[in-house]
Design a protein around this motif. Structure first.
Motif, short mmCIF file in Angstrom:
data_model
loop_
_atom_site.label_atom_id
_atom_site.label_comp_id
_atom_site.label_asym_id
_atom_site.label_seq_id
_atom_site.Cartn_x
_atom_site.Cartn_y
_atom_site.Cartn_z
N MET A 154 -88.38 23.78 -1.93
CA MET A 154 -86.92 23.89 -1.98
C MET A 154 -86.41 23.79 -3.42
O MET A 154 -85.48 24.50 -3.80
N ALA A 155 -87.02 22.93 -4.21
CA ALA A 155 -86.63 22.83 -5.62
C ALA A 155 -86.95 24.13 -6.35
O ALA A 155 -86.16 24.60 -7.19
N TYR A 156 -88.09 24.73 -6.02
CA TYR A 156 -88.44 26.01 -6.63
C TYR A 156 -87.42 27.09 -6.25
O TYR A 156 -86.96 27.84 -7.11
N ALA A 157 -87.06 27.14 -4.97
CA ALA A 157 -86.09 28.14 -4.51
C ALA A 157 -84.76 27.98 -5.23
O ALA A 157 -84.14 28.96 -5.66
N ARG A 158 -84.29 26.73 -5.39
CA ARG A 158 -83.04 26.48 -6.12
C ARG A 158 -83.16 26.93 -7.57
O ARG A 158 -82.27 27.58 -8.11
N ALA A 159 -84.28 26.59 -8.20
CA ALA A 159 -84.48 26.96 -9.60
C ALA A 159 -84.53 28.47 -9.77
O ALA A 159 -83.96 29.02 -10.72
N GLU A 160 -85.20 29.15 -8.84
CA GLU A 160 -85.28 30.60 -8.93
C GLU A 160 -83.90 31.23 -8.73
O GLU A 160 -83.56 32.22 -9.39
N THR A 161 -83.09 30.65 -7.85
CA THR A 161 -81.73 31.15 -7.64
C THR A 161 -80.91 31.00 -8.92
O THR A 161 -80.15 31.88 -9.29
N GLN A 162 -81.10 29.89 -9.61
CA GLN A 162 -80.35 29.62 -10.84
C GLN A 162 -80.88 30.41 -12.04
O GLN A 162 -80.11 30.85 -12.89
N CYS A 163 -82.19 30.59 -12.11
CA CYS A 163 -82.82 31.12 -13.32
C CYS A 163 -83.36 32.54 -13.16
O CYS A 163 -83.86 33.11 -14.14
N GLY A 164 -83.31 33.09 -11.96
CA GLY A 164 -83.93 34.39 -11.75
C GLY A 164 -85.44 34.26 -11.83
O GLY A 164 -86.01 33.27 -11.43
N TRP A 165 -86.09 35.29 -12.40
CA TRP A 165 -87.55 35.29 -12.49
C TRP A 165 -88.05 34.77 -13.83
O TRP A 165 -89.21 34.97 -14.18
N ASN A 166 -87.21 34.10 -14.58
CA ASN A 166 -87.58 33.59 -15.89
C ASN A 166 -88.49 32.37 -15.71
O ASN A 166 -88.04 31.27 -15.44
N SER A 167 -89.79 32.58 -15.88
CA SER A 167 -90.77 31.50 -15.67
C SER A 167 -90.51 30.30 -16.55
O SER A 167 -90.64 29.15 -16.11
N GLY A 168 -90.16 30.54 -17.80
CA GLY A 168 -89.90 29.43 -18.72
C GLY A 168 -88.70 28.61 -18.29
O GLY A 168 -88.73 27.38 -18.34
N ALA A 169 -87.63 29.28 -17.85
CA ALA A 169 -86.43 28.57 -17.41
C ALA A 169 -86.71 27.79 -16.13
O ALA A 169 -86.25 26.65 -15.97
N ILE A 170 -87.46 28.39 -15.21
CA ILE A 170 -87.82 27.69 -13.97
C ILE A 170 -88.68 26.48 -14.29
O ILE A 170 -88.47 25.39 -13.75
N ALA A 171 -89.64 26.65 -15.19
CA ALA A 171 -90.50 25.53 -15.58
C ALA A 171 -89.68 24.39 -16.18
O ALA A 171 -89.89 23.22 -15.84
N ALA A 172 -88.72 24.74 -17.04
CA ALA A 172 -87.87 23.71 -17.64
C ALA A 172 -87.03 23.01 -16.57
O ALA A 172 -86.89 21.79 -16.57
N GLU A 173 -86.48 23.79 -15.64
CA GLU A 173 -85.66 23.23 -14.57
C GLU A 173 -86.47 22.27 -13.70
O GLU A 173 -85.97 21.22 -13.28
N LEU A 174 -87.73 22.62 -13.42
CA LEU A 174 -88.58 21.81 -12.54
C LEU A 174 -89.39 20.76 -13.31
O LEU A 174 -90.08 19.94 -12.71
N ASP A 175 -89.31 20.82 -14.64
CA ASP A 175 -90.07 19.92 -15.52
C ASP A 175 -91.58 20.02 -15.26
O ASP A 175 -92.27 19.02 -15.08
N VAL A 176 -92.06 21.27 -15.22
CA VAL A 176 -93.49 21.54 -15.07
C VAL A 176 -93.88 22.57 -16.13
O VAL A 176 -93.03 23.28 -16.66
N PRO A 177 -95.17 22.68 -16.44
CA PRO A 177 -95.59 23.71 -17.39
C PRO A 177 -95.37 25.11 -16.82
O PRO A 177 -95.39 25.31 -15.60
N LYS A 178 -95.20 26.08 -17.71
CA LYS A 178 -94.97 27.46 -17.28
C LYS A 178 -96.15 27.98 -16.45
O LYS A 178 -95.96 28.74 -15.51
N TRP A 179 -97.39 27.56 -16.79
CA TRP A 179 -98.54 28.04 -16.02
C TRP A 179 -98.44 27.59 -14.56
O TRP A 179 -98.93 28.28 -13.67
N ALA A 180 -97.82 26.45 -14.32
CA ALA A 180 -97.69 25.96 -12.94
C ALA A 180 -96.74 26.86 -12.15
O ALA A 180 -96.98 27.13 -10.97
N VAL A 181 -95.69 27.35 -12.80
CA VAL A 181 -94.76 28.28 -12.13
C VAL A 181 -95.49 29.57 -11.78
O VAL A 181 -95.38 30.08 -10.67
N ARG A 182 -96.26 30.10 -12.73
CA ARG A 182 -97.01 31.33 -12.46
C ARG A 182 -98.01 31.12 -11.33
O ARG A 182 -98.17 31.98 -10.45
N ALA A 183 -98.70 29.98 -11.33
CA ALA A 183 -99.67 29.69 -10.27
C ALA A 183 -98.97 29.53 -8.92
O ALA A 183 -99.46 30.01 -7.89
#
Length: 126
Positions: free
Chosen positions: A84-113
């Motif tokens: 659910m946190a990922y879905a919210r972050a994607e809604t806010q940030c689009g497909w920007n992996s770096g922005a989603i990673a920052a929003e979720l406080d995880v590394p960018k590789w974790a978003v890609r994985a």
């Protein structure tokens, strides 16, 4: 979860050593040691320890094939990211992996994985 305590409970020593390349960490089975790159942020260190814990549980020694490393990263991403946190972050940030990673406080590789896991689930469901 305190990953330093988890490592200690599994008989694994965590040390920081200058490492070549871009790897954040590595598990040495013979020495029962996780070697981490010095200077990692707390977020990076936690992610690296979660990744290396998978190697500990598998009994791996050192870096594995890219297929295994990708699967381990996917397992770690699922530990770190709430759907659910990922879905919210994607809604806010689009497909920007770096922005989603920052929003979720995880590394960018974790978003890609995590995206690979979601993509595979969608393919398997259809």
């Amino acid at each position: 979860m305190d990953m330093d305590l988890w490592m200690a409970a599994h008989g694994v020593t965590v040390v920081e050593v200058d490492m070549p390349g871009t790897m954040w960490g590595c598990y040495c089975l013979r020495d029962h040691a996780v070697v981490l790159r010095p200077g990692l942020t707390d977020r990076q260190r936690n992610a690296a320890l979660l990744h290396e814990a998978q190697h500990v549980l598998r009994g791996d020694d050192g870096h594995q094939s890219s297929k295994i490393e990708d699967r381990i990263n996917e397992a770690v991403a699922c530990q770190m990211i709430d759907l659910m946190a990922y879905a919210r972050a994607e809604t806010q940030c689009g497909w920007n992996s770096g922005a989603i990673a920052a929003e979720l406080d995880v590394p960018k590789w974790a978003v890609r994985a995590y995206r690979r896991v979601l993509d595979r689930a969608v393919r398997e469901a259809s």
